[in-house]
Design a protein around this motif. Structure first.
Motif, PDB file in Angstrom:
ATOM      1  N   VAL A   1      17.185 -34.186  28.681  1.00 44.73           N
ATOM      2  CA  VAL A   1      17.556 -33.244  27.631  1.00 44.73           C
ATOM      3  C   VAL A   1      16.287 -32.750  26.950  1.00 44.73           C
ATOM      4  CG1 VAL A   1      18.732 -32.956  25.424  1.00 44.73           C
ATOM      5  CG2 VAL A   1      19.814 -34.279  27.255  1.00 44.73           C
ATOM      6  N   LEU A   2      16.110 -31.442  26.916  1.00 46.89           N
ATOM      7  CA  LEU A   2      14.979 -30.870  26.196  1.00 46.89           C
ATOM      8  C   LEU A   2      15.377 -30.665  24.749  1.00 46.89           C
ATOM      9  CD1 LEU A   2      13.433 -30.584  28.791  1.00 46.89           C
ATOM     10  CD2 LEU A   2      12.880 -28.235  28.163  1.00 46.89           C
ATOM     11  N   SER A   3      14.553 -31.151  23.845  1.00 50.46           N
ATOM     12  CA  SER A   3      14.865 -31.100  22.419  1.00 50.46           C
ATOM     13  C   SER A   3      13.586 -30.879  21.651  1.00 50.46           C
ATOM     14  CB  SER A   3      15.539 -32.407  21.982  1.00 50.46           C
ATOM     15  OG  SER A   3      15.679 -32.471  20.585  1.00 50.46           O
ATOM     16  N   ARG A   4      13.740 -30.432  20.383  1.00 53.58           N
ATOM     17  CA  ARG A   4      12.567 -30.243  19.525  1.00 53.58           C
ATOM     18  C   ARG A   4      12.044 -31.568  19.004  1.00 53.58           C
ATOM     19  NH1 ARG A   4      14.993 -25.554  15.779  1.00 53.58           N
ATOM     20  NH2 ARG A   4      16.846 -26.777  16.237  1.00 53.58           N
ATOM     21  N   GLY A   5      12.814 -32.636  19.140  1.00 58.01           N
ATOM     22  CA  GLY A   5      12.380 -33.941  18.656  1.00 58.01           C
ATOM     23  C   GLY A   5      12.851 -35.028  19.600  1.00 58.01           C
ATOM     24  N   GLN A   6      12.492 -36.269  19.286  1.00 61.05           N
ATOM     25  CA  GLN A   6      12.835 -37.394  20.134  1.00 61.05           C
ATOM     26  C   GLN A   6      14.154 -38.045  19.721  1.00 61.05           C
ATOM     27  OE1 GLN A   6      11.329 -38.267  22.839  1.00 61.05           O
ATOM     28  NE2 GLN A   6       9.485 -37.019  22.721  1.00 61.05           N
ATOM     29  N   HIS A   7      14.743 -37.593  18.630  1.00 61.34           N
ATOM     30  CA  HIS A   7      15.979 -38.193  18.141  1.00 61.34           C
ATOM     31  C   HIS A   7      17.161 -37.371  18.622  1.00 61.34           C
ATOM     32  CE1 HIS A   7      13.880 -41.010  15.414  1.00 61.34           C
ATOM     33  NE2 HIS A   7      13.024 -40.027  15.270  1.00 61.34           N
ATOM     34  N   GLY A   8      17.736 -37.756  19.756  1.00 63.78           N
ATOM     35  CA  GLY A   8      18.853 -37.026  20.316  1.00 63.78           C
ATOM     36  C   GLY A   8      20.172 -37.709  20.012  1.00 63.78           C
ATOM     37  N   PRO A   9      21.294 -37.055  20.357  1.00 60.42           N
ATOM     38  CA  PRO A   9      22.619 -37.600  20.051  1.00 60.42           C
ATOM     39  C   PRO A   9      23.174 -38.498  21.152  1.00 60.42           C
ATOM     40  CG  PRO A   9      22.850 -35.386  20.875  1.00 60.42           C
ATOM     41  CD  PRO A   9      21.371 -35.685  20.882  1.00 60.42           C
ATOM     42  N   PHE A  10      22.302 -39.247  21.841  1.00 53.81           N
ATOM     43  CA  PHE A  10      22.775 -40.081  22.948  1.00 53.81           C
ATOM     44  C   PHE A  10      22.204 -41.500  22.880  1.00 53.81           C
ATOM     45  CE2 PHE A  10      22.134 -35.653  24.384  1.00 53.81           C
ATOM     46  CZ  PHE A  10      23.464 -35.287  24.588  1.00 53.81           C
ATOM     47  N   PRO A  11      22.238 -42.167  21.713  1.00 46.18           N
ATOM     48  CA  PRO A  11      21.653 -43.509  21.625  1.00 46.18           C
ATOM     49  C   PRO A  11      22.406 -44.549  22.438  1.00 46.18           C
ATOM     50  CG  PRO A  11      22.903 -43.009  19.645  1.00 46.18           C
ATOM     51  CD  PRO A  11      22.857 -41.743  20.451  1.00 46.18           C
ATOM     52  N   ASP A  12      23.649 -44.237  22.818  1.00 47.54           N
ATOM     53  CA  ASP A  12      24.461 -45.184  23.576  1.00 47.54           C
ATOM     54  C   ASP A  12      24.243 -45.068  25.085  1.00 47.54           C
ATOM     55  OD1 ASP A  12      25.541 -42.609  23.184  1.00 47.54           O
ATOM     56  OD2 ASP A  12      27.516 -43.269  23.880  1.00 47.54           O
ATOM     57  N   LEU A  13      23.390 -44.131  25.529  1.00 45.21           N
ATOM     58  CA  LEU A  13      23.206 -43.898  26.970  1.00 45.21           C
ATOM     59  C   LEU A  13      21.727 -43.918  27.361  1.00 45.21           C
ATOM     60  CD1 LEU A  13      25.799 -40.992  27.398  1.00 45.21           C
ATOM     61  CD2 LEU A  13      26.090 -43.373  28.127  1.00 45.21           C
ATOM     62  N   PRO A  14      20.972 -44.939  26.947  1.00 44.82           N
ATOM     63  CA  PRO A  14      19.525 -44.929  27.250  1.00 44.82           C
ATOM     64  C   PRO A  14      19.214 -45.080  28.731  1.00 44.82           C
ATOM     65  CG  PRO A  14      20.172 -47.069  26.386  1.00 44.82           C
ATOM     66  CD  PRO A  14      21.372 -46.166  26.247  1.00 44.82           C
TER      67      PRO A  14
END
Length: 701
Positions: free
Chosen positions: A399-412
C-alpha cells in the motif's frame, strides 16, 4: 506608523490558508514566507500571498524573510519547530494543540523567555466578536453571579468511522482530547482561570481497524472558583453544537461559537401571561438581530467573513496589534494561557480510566509480506476494502501511503505500507518491483486547473510511466462516473457513451478525471500500456460516510438538500461489489484497454435512500429538493463576484449541465461488467439496504 510584522507559515496544509487570509486582512502583519516539505505545496501557497517558498525551516530562518512564524504542522512536530524558531529570534504562534504534553509546552515557554520573544497559542475562537461581547458582559456583572458553565464541542469526526486512520489524532485515544479539547478549555480558562478537574470519562467507543478502540466523546467535570464547569465533547454524527452556556443569577447566556452568535435569556418584571410572552419575544428579537448582523457581515464581505474566518481575524489583531506597537501581550494568546490550558488537558487525561487510554498492540509479524499487488490510495474508503479483499483472496499487498501508519495493523504478514511520493518517478518505479497489478485509486481535489494538471493528471501519468518501467502486467485506474454528462433523463449511459468534448465548464474533479483517462488510453494506444479503467458509482456501505456528497448538499448530519428532486434512481453500488469488480478487472484478459462503469442494479432514489435510513435506523433527516437551476444561478453569481470583485483567476465557469449531472438524471446500464467480467452486484433490495445502511454504522453508534 510601525511596519507590519513579517510572518512565515510553516506547514502549507488545510489550516494554513485560514491563517494566511486572516494575516492578509491584518494591517499589522503580512505573509512573507511559506515553508513546507512539499515544494509544490509551498510554492502554491506562497504564490497566493506574494511570499517566498521554502522547503526547510532552517532555510527560512537563514533567509531573514520573517520576524515571526506560525507553526501549522502535525502536533508532534510543534515543540521542536517552535523552539528552533524562538532560538533563532523569531516570535511564534503555534496551532492547537500547541504541544503533546505540558512538559513540551513548558519547554516552548522557556525558550521564548530565554530569547525575549513571544509565544502565542492558536486558540482562535477566543478572537470571535461574539465571545468578546460575552466576556465583557460577564465582567460587567450582567449575568449576575455565574454558578455553572457548560461548554460543548459536538461536531461529527468522520475519520473515526471512515478514515483515514493514519492521522495523528487517531494514533492514541488521548490525542483526540488533545486535538479537540483546547478550544473548550481555552474558553473556560479565559473566563474563569485555572481549572480543577474533578472527573473525566470517555463515551461511545468505536473500534478502528485491528479492534483498536477510540472514544467518540468525552464528558469532563471541572471547577474554577465558585463556578462548576461541564465539558461535553461529541464526535458521532450529531447536530453541530459548539457552544458556551453561562448560567447566572441574572441571566443565561449562550454563545454559539460556530455561528458567532450570542443570546441571553433574562427574567423580566411583568406578571402572569405577559412575563413568558416578553421573555420569548426578547429571545426571538435577539435571534433575529444576530442572524441579520451575520448576514450583513457575510454579504458585505462577499462571504470572506464567516464565523471561522472572523475568529482568525480576531486572533491576528490581538496578536500582531500589540506586537507591532510595542504593547503587552494579550492574555488570551499568551504563554501563560497555553500552559494553563495544557495543564487542564493533562489533568483530564489523568482522570480517564486507564482502559480508555490503552492502545491495542499491532499483531506480531511472523513473515515478511511478498506483495504482488499494489494499491495507491489504499487508506481511503475504496482502497481499504479493496486491500482487505485482495488479502482475503490470498494476495499480499503493498500500500502506498503518505505515512507509515496505515489502517491494517491486524495484517502485518500480508500488507506492507510504503511512503513514496507520487511526484518521484524513480521511487515509484522502485516500489513497483515485483508487482504484477497496480490499482491507482489516488485522487487530488484541486482549486485550479493548473494544479489539477500537476497533482492529478501529472501524477496518474507518472504512475503509468512507472508501471511501464517496472514491467507491471496490469494498471487498474479508477475514474469517475461524474465525468459523464448526466443531465438528460432520456439518455442511457453505457461505456460507449463519450465524455463531452469541451469540459471547461465542468467541475474540476470531473474534468480532471476525464483528462487522466484520456492520457492513459493514449498511452495504451501508442505504447501498449496495460491499463483498465473503472468508474465506480455512488459507493455506499461499511466505512463510508453518512454525509455523502454524491447525493446532495449536507448541512450537518441532520439536513440535506438533494441534487434535484431526488425521485430519479441513483447509481448506488456497494463497496464490497466495487472491490470485487476491481479485482475482476485486473484478472480478466478481456478487460485490457477497456473501461467499466461499476454501478449497481437500479435500486433506490435519493428520497428512497433516506426513507430507508429512517425505517432501518429510526433517524429521520430533514430532506429537501434542490432546484438545479437555482444552484446554477447562484454559482454563476458567485463566479461573477469572485472574478470581477475579488479578482480571482482560474475559476471554473459554471454550467447548468454540470449541476444537472450532479443529480445523475441519466440512467446507467451495467451490462458490460456483468457480461465481460462476470460481475454480479447485489440485486436483492433487502440485502442491499442492510449492507448500505443497516450494518454500515453511519451515525457512529
Amino acid at each position: 506608523m510601525p511596519q507590519p510584522i513579517r510572518v512565515g507559515l510553516i506547514g502549507a496544509g488545510y489550516i494554513a490558508s485560514w491563517h494566511g487570509d486572516a494575516l492578509k486582512a491584518c494591517p499589522d502583519a503580512q505573509v512573507t514566507a511559506v515553508c513546507d516539505l512539499s515544494e509544490p505545496a509551498a510554492e502554491g501557497l506562497a504564490m497566493a500571498y506574494g511570499a517566498v517558498p521554502f522547503t526547510s525551516t532552517q532555510a527560512l530562518i537563514t533567509s531573514g524573510a520573517c520576524d515571526a512564524v506560525h507553526i501549522l504542522t502535525p502536533p508532534q512536530l510543534h515543540a521542536g519547530l517552535a523552539r528552533q524558531c524562538l532560538n533563532a529570534g523569531l516570535h511564534v504562534l503555534v496551532e492547537k494543540p500547541v504541544a503533546v504534553s505540558l512538559e513540551e509546552t513548558r519547554a516552548i515557554t522557556e525558550a521564548a523567555q530565554a530569547a525575549g520573544r513571544r509565544f502565542h497559542p492558536g486558540h482562535n475562537f477566543l478572537g470571535l466578536p461574539s465571545y468578546l461581547r460575552m466576556k465583557e458582559a460577564l465582567k460587567a456583572g450582567e449575568y449576575g453571579r455565574v454558578s455553572q458553565a457548560e461548554i460543548s464541542w459536538a461536531l461529527p469526526l468522520a475519520p473515526l468511522r471512515s478514515g483515514p486512520f493514519g492521522l495523528w489524532l487517531l494514533r492514541e485515544p488521548k490525542n483526540l482530547l488533545l486535538e479537540l479539547g483546547p478550544h473548550p478549555f481555552a474558553f473556560a480558562v479565559d473566563l474563569f482561570g485555572p481549572l480543577d478537574i474533578l472527573h473525566a470519562e470517555e463515551t461511545k467507543p468505536i473500534a478502528l481497524p485491528g479492534d483498536d478502540l477510540r472514544p467518540q466523546g468525552f464528558r469532563i467535570l471541572a471547577r474554577a472558583g465558585g463556578t462548576e464547569i461541564t465539558f461535553h465533547l461529541s464526535m458521532v454524527e450529531t447536530v453541530d453544537d459548539r457552544s458556551v452556556t453561562l448560567r447566572g443569577s441574572s441571566g443565561r447566556a449562550r454563545l454559539d461559537y460556530a455561528a458567532d452568535t450570542l443570546v441571553v435569556d433574562r427574567e423580566n418584571a411583568s406578571d402572569l401571561i405577559v412575563n413568558p410572552l416578553r421573555r420569548q419575544l426578547d429571545l426571538g428579537w435577539q435571534h433575529l438581530r444576530e442572524g441579520l448582523r451575520n448576514a450583513a457581515v457575510q454579504s458585505a464581505s462577499l462571504n470572506q467573513k464567516g464565523p471561522y474566518a472572523q475568529s482568525f481575524r480576531g486572533m491576528m489583531a490581538a496578536v500582531y496589534g500589540p506586537l507591532a506597537n510595542g504593547q503587552p501581550q494579550d492574555s488570551r494568546f499568551s504563554a501563560e494561557s497555553a500552559l494553563t490550558v495544557m495543564q487542564a488537558l493533562e489533568d483530564a487525561i489523568a482522570k480517564l480510566p486507564p482502559a480508555a487510554l490503552a492502545v491495542t498492540a499491532p499483531a506480531v509479524q511472523t513473515r515478511k509480506p511478498k506483495p504482488t499487488a499494489m494499491v495507491i490510495g489504499g487508506t481511503g474508503f475504496i482502497g481499504r476494502a479493496l486491500t482487505r479483499k485482495l488479502v482475503a483472496e490470498g494476495q499480499d499487498v503493498r500500500v502506498l501511503s503518505r505515512g507509515q501508519h496505515g489502517p491494517f495493523p491486524d495484517l502485518p504478514d500480508r500488507i506492507e505500507t510504503a511512503a513514496v511520493s507520487l511526484h518521484d518517478l524513480d521511487a515509484l518505479t522502485q516500489a513497483m518491483q515485483g508487482i504484477d497489478v497496480v490499482y491507482n485509486l489516488a485522487r487530488s481535489l484541486e482549486t485550479s486547473w493548473a494544479d489539477a494538471l500537476v497533482n492529478d493528471v501529472g501524477v496518474s501519468t507518472r504512475i503509468a510511466m512507472a508501471c511501464e518501467a517496472a514491467g507491471v502486467k496490469r494498471l487498474v485506474y479508477t475514474g469517475t462516473i461524474a465525468s459523464y454528462d448526466m443531465s438528460d433523463p432520456q439518455t442511457q449511459i453505457t461505456e460507449e457513451t463519450r465524455f463531452p468534448e469541451d469540459m471547461t465548464d465542468r467541475n474540476l474533479y470531473a474534468r480532471s478525471k476525464a483528462e487522466c483517462e484520456r492520457q492513459l488510453m493514449k498511452l495504451h494506444a501508442e505504447r501498449g500500456l496495460p491499463v483498465t479503467i473503472a468508474r465506480p458509482g455512488i459507493v455506499v456501505g461499511a466505512g463510508g460516510p453518512l454525509q455523502h456528497w454524491g447525493i446532495g448538499r449536507w448541512h450537518g448530519a441532520g439536513a440535506v438538500r438533494i441534487w434535484g428532486s431526488g425521485r430519479n434512481i441513483l447509481p448506488f453500488v456497494l463497496i464490497d461489489d466495487v472491490a470485487d469488480g476491481l479485482i475482476r478487472m485486473a484478472q480478466n484478459p478481456a478487460a485490457l484497454g477497456e473501461s467499466f462503469n461499476l454501478v449497481g442494479e437500479p435500486m433506490l432514489t435519493a428520497r428512497g435512500y433516506f426513507d430507508a435510513i429512517a425505517e432501518r435506523l429510526g433517524a429521520r433527516l430533514r430532506v429537501s429538493s434542490g432546484n438545479l437551476t437555482v444552484f446554477y444561478a447562484s454559482d454563476a453569481v458567485k463566479y461573477a463576484l469572485k472574478t470581477h470583485a475579488l479578482r480571482k483567476k482560474g475559476l471554473v465557469r459554471p454550467s447548468l449541465a454540470d449541476w444537472q449531472s450532479r443529480a445523475h438524471l441519466s440512467p446507467f446500464v451495467n451490462d458490460k461488467p456483468k457480461a465481460v467480467l462476470g460481475w454480479q452486484p447485489e440485486s436483492d433490495r433487502a440485502r442491499f439496504i442492510e449492507s448500505a445502511i443497516g450494518s454500515a454504522n453511519l451515525f457512529g453508534f
